[in-house]
Design a protein around this motif. Structure first.
Motif, PDB file in Angstrom:
ATOM      1  N   HIS A   1      10.123  37.989  66.832  1.00  0.00           N
ATOM      2  CA  HIS A   1      10.431  36.929  66.372  1.00  0.00           C
ATOM      3  C   HIS A   1      10.409  35.875  67.258  1.00  0.00           C
ATOM      4  O   HIS A   1      10.516  34.433  66.888  1.00  0.00           O
ATOM      5  CB  HIS A   1      11.944  37.132  65.776  1.00  0.00           C
ATOM      6  N   PHE A   2      10.153  36.118  68.614  1.00  0.00           N
ATOM      7  CA  PHE A   2      10.269  35.148  69.593  1.00  0.00           C
ATOM      8  C   PHE A   2       9.181  34.472  69.953  1.00  0.00           C
ATOM      9  O   PHE A   2       8.713  33.703  70.666  1.00  0.00           O
ATOM     10  CB  PHE A   2      11.160  35.604  70.728  1.00  0.00           C
ATOM     11  N   GLN A   3       7.840  35.173  69.590  1.00  0.00           N
ATOM     12  CA  GLN A   3       6.514  35.241  70.076  1.00  0.00           C
ATOM     13  C   GLN A   3       5.957  33.743  69.669  1.00  0.00           C
ATOM     14  O   GLN A   3       5.178  32.984  70.440  1.00  0.00           O
ATOM     15  CB  GLN A   3       5.455  36.163  69.602  1.00  0.00           C
ATOM     16  N   GLY A   4       6.684  33.112  68.535  1.00  0.00           N
ATOM     17  CA  GLY A   4       5.944  31.932  68.068  1.00  0.00           C
ATOM     18  C   GLY A   4       6.654  30.787  69.114  1.00  0.00           C
ATOM     19  O   GLY A   4       5.798  30.016  69.532  1.00  0.00           O
ATOM     20  N   LEU A   5       7.848  30.785  69.327  1.00  0.00           N
ATOM     21  CA  LEU A   5       8.270  29.730  70.511  1.00  0.00           C
ATOM     22  C   LEU A   5       8.047  30.131  71.839  1.00  0.00           C
ATOM     23  O   LEU A   5       7.566  29.336  72.577  1.00  0.00           O
ATOM     24  CB  LEU A   5       9.865  29.976  70.360  1.00  0.00           C
ATOM     25  N   ALA A   6       7.577  31.266  72.161  1.00  0.00           N
ATOM     26  CA  ALA A   6       6.967  31.573  73.622  1.00  0.00           C
ATOM     27  C   ALA A   6       5.570  30.858  73.844  1.00  0.00           C
ATOM     28  O   ALA A   6       5.300  30.580  74.631  1.00  0.00           O
ATOM     29  CB  ALA A   6       6.842  32.901  73.736  1.00  0.00           C
TER      30      ALA A   6
ATOM     31  N   TYR B   1      12.771  24.958  66.449  1.00  0.00           N
ATOM     32  CA  TYR B   1      12.825  26.344  66.172  1.00  0.00           C
ATOM     33  C   TYR B   1      14.294  26.700  66.062  1.00  0.00           C
ATOM     34  O   TYR B   1      15.192  26.067  66.596  1.00  0.00           O
ATOM     35  CB  TYR B   1      12.454  26.717  67.508  1.00  0.00           C
ATOM     36  N   LEU B   2      14.529  27.655  64.795  1.00  0.00           N
ATOM     37  CA  LEU B   2      15.794  28.127  64.754  1.00  0.00           C
ATOM     38  C   LEU B   2      15.826  29.547  64.814  1.00  0.00           C
ATOM     39  O   LEU B   2      14.947  30.322  64.324  1.00  0.00           O
ATOM     40  CB  LEU B   2      16.358  27.880  63.402  1.00  0.00           C
ATOM     41  N   GLU B   3      16.793  30.125  65.447  1.00  0.00           N
ATOM     42  CA  GLU B   3      16.996  31.605  65.773  1.00  0.00           C
ATOM     43  C   GLU B   3      18.228  32.088  65.606  1.00  0.00           C
ATOM     44  O   GLU B   3      19.370  31.546  65.832  1.00  0.00           O
ATOM     45  CB  GLU B   3      16.387  31.878  67.136  1.00  0.00           C
TER      46      GLU B   3
ATOM     47  N   ILE C   1      12.795  30.942  62.633  1.00  0.00           N
ATOM     48  CA  ILE C   1      12.171  29.957  61.801  1.00  0.00           C
ATOM     49  C   ILE C   1      11.612  28.906  62.674  1.00  0.00           C
ATOM     50  O   ILE C   1      12.073  28.425  63.283  1.00  0.00           O
ATOM     51  CB  ILE C   1      13.047  29.289  60.863  1.00  0.00           C
ATOM     52  N   LEU C   2      10.353  28.603  62.347  1.00  0.00           N
ATOM     53  CA  LEU C   2       9.341  27.415  63.020  1.00  0.00           C
ATOM     54  C   LEU C   2       9.255  26.553  62.127  1.00  0.00           C
ATOM     55  O   LEU C   2       8.599  26.682  60.921  1.00  0.00           O
ATOM     56  CB  LEU C   2       8.068  27.931  63.609  1.00  0.00           C
TER      57      LEU C   2
ATOM     58  N   LYS D   1       7.280  20.653  59.211  1.00  0.00           N
ATOM     59  CA  LYS D   1       7.329  19.409  58.185  1.00  0.00           C
ATOM     60  C   LYS D   1       8.044  18.186  59.102  1.00  0.00           C
ATOM     61  O   LYS D   1       9.236  18.247  59.435  1.00  0.00           O
ATOM     62  CB  LYS D   1       7.900  20.007  56.995  1.00  0.00           C
ATOM     63  N   PRO D   2       7.459  17.202  58.999  1.00  0.00           N
ATOM     64  CA  PRO D   2       8.168  16.018  59.568  1.00  0.00           C
ATOM     65  C   PRO D   2       9.502  15.520  59.224  1.00  0.00           C
ATOM     66  O   PRO D   2      10.526  15.145  59.732  1.00  0.00           O
ATOM     67  CB  PRO D   2       7.102  14.870  59.294  1.00  0.00           C
ATOM     68  N   GLU D   3       9.700  15.922  57.733  1.00  0.00           N
ATOM     69  CA  GLU D   3      11.038  15.463  57.379  1.00  0.00           C
ATOM     70  C   GLU D   3      11.930  16.316  57.639  1.00  0.00           C
ATOM     71  O   GLU D   3      13.204  15.838  58.204  1.00  0.00           O
ATOM     72  CB  GLU D   3      10.687  15.196  55.962  1.00  0.00           C
ATOM     73  N   GLU D   4      11.638  17.581  57.994  1.00  0.00           N
ATOM     74  CA  GLU D   4      12.727  18.689  58.372  1.00  0.00           C
ATOM     75  C   GLU D   4      12.932  18.330  59.893  1.00  0.00           C
ATOM     76  O   GLU D   4      13.919  18.445  60.204  1.00  0.00           O
ATOM     77  CB  GLU D   4      12.041  20.235  58.141  1.00  0.00           C
ATOM     78  N   VAL D   5      11.832  18.687  60.473  1.00  0.00           N
ATOM     79  CA  VAL D   5      11.939  18.179  62.173  1.00  0.00           C
ATOM     80  C   VAL D   5      12.773  16.735  62.464  1.00  0.00           C
ATOM     81  O   VAL D   5      13.525  16.827  63.226  1.00  0.00           O
ATOM     82  CB  VAL D   5      10.754  18.229  62.833  1.00  0.00           C
ATOM     83  N   GLY D   6      12.403  15.928  61.470  1.00  0.00           N
ATOM     84  CA  GLY D   6      13.015  14.564  61.739  1.00  0.00           C
ATOM     85  C   GLY D   6      14.545  14.510  61.571  1.00  0.00           C
ATOM     86  O   GLY D   6      15.279  13.785  62.534  1.00  0.00           O
TER      87      GLY D   6
END
Length: 273
Positions: A89-94, A226-228, A234-235, A238-243
């Motif tokens: 689950h952490f590999q995307g952030l790593a 990134y939420l964990e 979850i990565l 989407k600009p509106e979500e990250v914003g």
């Protein structure tokens, strides 16, 4: 049979590296013992990698690369093998962390992994449930310590971390471990590319109450969030979500103690032990 099971259960990149290593060795007409001698390793160590009994270390890969004159073929696997040292689950952030221009995190329960001492990290994994065996703990601790390379790489990443007071007051590993952890945090703040802030409990209502988050700026200057929690992640891209999260993080920073106040706060906690 046991070796076959071990090989089948190994991560795909480890299996692929093992196959390439064996192919290059056999094309060079070398036995495992002969290759090991050229690398200053034992033949058993070479066998362990080829059968996926043990994943190769960076040092092993460099030695094999040189001994087999692999033209970069083996060394190019290091980046991908490092990723497989982390939980799935952490590999995307790593992967994003390795090349991030900046990383901004808000932590609610624990001190951020990049700022942890080895002893604090070990204690955390010792508390894991279901329990982890010692070999797995050792592997996970080493992987977390390896992440700190982003502090010194060129260009170094800019790291901003906001820690809830509760995360600082939770005595993971006991007083001695926490005393060293507090000292390490203050040392980290001396780096020009690191900012640590504390969200005090006296700030009862603030923008971070929905939970922890991490914002990353990629080399393409694309923001990612990134939420964990509980082994899930979850990565968001989407600009509106990250914003929304970026604006929330900016508010959290404004509500936390200033960096110099935060250092004094951590030093005060260290004096209380």
């Amino acid at each position: 049979m046991a070796q076959s099971k071990k090989k089948d259960s190994a991560p795909p990149t480890v299996q692929y590296f093992a196959a390439v290593l064996r192919l290059l060795r056999e094309r060079s007409g070398l036995t495992q013992d002969e290759l090991g001698a050229l690398m200053n390793y034992t033949g058993s160590a070479v066998s362990a990698v080829e059968t996926c009994a043990k994943p190769p270390t960076d040092e092993f890969i460099d030695a094999a690369e040189k001994a087999l004159d692999a033209g970069g073929l083996l060394r190019s696997a290091i980046k991908y093998l490092r990723l497989e040292r982390y939980p799935a689950h952490f590999q995307g952030l790593a992967q994003l962390e390795q090349e991030a221009l900046s990383l901004s995190s808000y932590c609610t329960h624990l001190i951020h992994g990049l700022l942890q001492t080895e002893e604090y990290t070990t204690a955390l994994f010792d508390y894991a449930f279901p329990p982890l065996d010692r070999e797995e703990v050792t592997k996970l601790v080493a992987a977390r310590m390896d992440r700190k390379a982003l502090f010194d790489r060129k260009p170094a990443a800019v790291v901003n971390v906001i820690l809830e007071e509760a995360a600082l007051r939770r005595h993971i590993g006991g007083p001695e471990v926490m005393r060293a952890q507090y000292a390490h945090l203050t040392e980290c703040t001396a780096r020009p590319n690191v900012v640590v802030q504390v969200m005090p409990m006296s700030q009862a209502g603030h923008a971070g109450l929905p939970g922890p988050m991490t914002l990353i700026e990629t080399p393409e200057e694309t923001p990612v969030a990134y939420l964990e929690g509980h082994g899930q992640s979850i990565l968001l891209s989407k600009p509106e979500e990250v914003g929304v999260l970026a604006r929330r993080y900016a508010m959290i920073r404004s509500q936390a103690l200033r960096p110099e106040e935060s250092v004094r706060f951590i030093e005060k906690l260290m004096g209380e032990l």
